[in-house]
Motif scaffolding. Structure first.
Motif, PDB file in Angstrom:
ATOM      1  N   LEU A  51       0.827  -1.212   0.000  1.00 39.33           N
ATOM      2  CA  LEU A  51       0.000   0.000   0.000  1.00 39.33           C
ATOM      3  C   LEU A  51       0.859   1.258   0.000  1.00 39.33           C
ATOM      4  N   SER A  52       1.945   1.241   0.734  1.00 40.21           N
ATOM      5  CA  SER A  52       2.847   2.381   0.775  1.00 40.21           C
ATOM      6  C   SER A  52       3.478   2.623  -0.591  1.00 40.21           C
ATOM      7  N   ALA A  53       3.960   1.559  -1.231  1.00 39.91           N
ATOM      8  CA  ALA A  53       4.589   1.701  -2.551  1.00 39.91           C
ATOM      9  C   ALA A  53       3.578   2.183  -3.578  1.00 39.91           C
ATOM     10  N   LEU A  54       2.391   1.613  -3.574  1.00 38.20           N
ATOM     11  CA  LEU A  54       1.366   2.043  -4.527  1.00 38.20           C
ATOM     12  C   LEU A  54       1.001   3.513  -4.313  1.00 38.20           C
ATOM     13  N   SER A  55       0.853   3.915  -3.069  1.00 38.03           N
ATOM     14  CA  SER A  55       0.522   5.318  -2.770  1.00 38.03           C
ATOM     15  C   SER A  55       1.617   6.245  -3.277  1.00 38.03           C
ATOM     16  N   HIS A  56       2.856   5.846  -3.052  1.00 39.87           N
ATOM     17  CA  HIS A  56       3.980   6.670  -3.498  1.00 39.87           C
ATOM     18  C   HIS A  56       4.019   6.763  -5.026  1.00 39.87           C
ATOM     19  N   ILE A  57       3.835   5.642  -5.687  1.00 37.48           N
ATOM     20  CA  ILE A  57       3.857   5.609  -7.159  1.00 37.48           C
ATOM     21  C   ILE A  57       2.744   6.490  -7.714  1.00 37.48           C
ATOM     22  N   VAL A  58       1.543   6.324  -7.204  1.00 41.42           N
ATOM     23  CA  VAL A  58       0.411   7.106  -7.715  1.00 41.42           C
ATOM     24  C   VAL A  58       0.610   8.591  -7.439  1.00 41.42           C
ATOM     25  N   SER A  59       1.158   8.925  -6.287  1.00 43.24           N
ATOM     26  CA  SER A  59       1.365  10.344  -5.974  1.00 43.24           C
ATOM     27  C   SER A  59       2.369  10.985  -6.924  1.00 43.24           C
ATOM     28  N   MET A  60       3.239  10.180  -7.535  1.00 47.11           N
ATOM     29  CA  MET A  60       4.276  10.705  -8.428  1.00 47.11           C
ATOM     30  C   MET A  60       4.019  10.373  -9.894  1.00 47.11           C
TER      31      MET A  60
END
Length: 135
Positions: A51-60
């Motif tokens: 979830l952390s990686a997906l959130s980071h990817i989507v935010s960027m």
């Protein structure tokens, strides 16, 4: 690919918290049980990492200069876990299925195309980085 639409959709999907990660891994291991040994027995921390990686990817998603180095490092780390180039399409199929499930009636062909395009970039960058020689 519409970055704003991806961000809005992920906000909707992400509101389901850990259920998203649990669904994703259940789908992945249901489709590809041979991948289960690549992951720890206790998945709680893995759920959080996903979830952390997906959130980071989507935010960027609209900042390639920031996103590519992050994805490259992620690809190199995943190589160390035994992830192979041929695993990326399998993971992508489970990710799309998860996003569709949690999007409910908001899921449509345009959104699916956007997510497939975004995941294609993620998989390509990670996979290419995984083939780089270890420093």
């Amino acid at each position: 690919m519409d970055p704003q639409r991806l961000k809005q959709n992920f906000e909707q999907v992400g509101a389901n918290g850990i259920d998203v990660a649990e669904y994703f891994y259940a789908d992945l291991f249901g489709r590809e049980p041979q991948l289960r040994p690549l992951f720890p027995a206790a998945m709680t921390k893995q759920h959080e990492k996903l979830l952390s990686a997906l959130s980071h990817i989507v935010s960027m998603v609209d900042d390639p200069q920031g996103l590519v180095p992050f994805l490259s490092e992620l690809g190199r780390r995943h190589r160390g876990f035994g992830v192979q180039h041929e695993h990326y399409p399998q993971v992508g199929a489970s990710l799309i299925a998860t996003l569709a499930f949690f999007s409910g009636p908001d899921w449509d062909e345009d959104l699916e195309r956007d997510w497939q395009a975004a995941y294609g970039v993620v998989a390509q960058v990670m996979s290419e980085a995984a083939t780089e020689p270890v420093a």
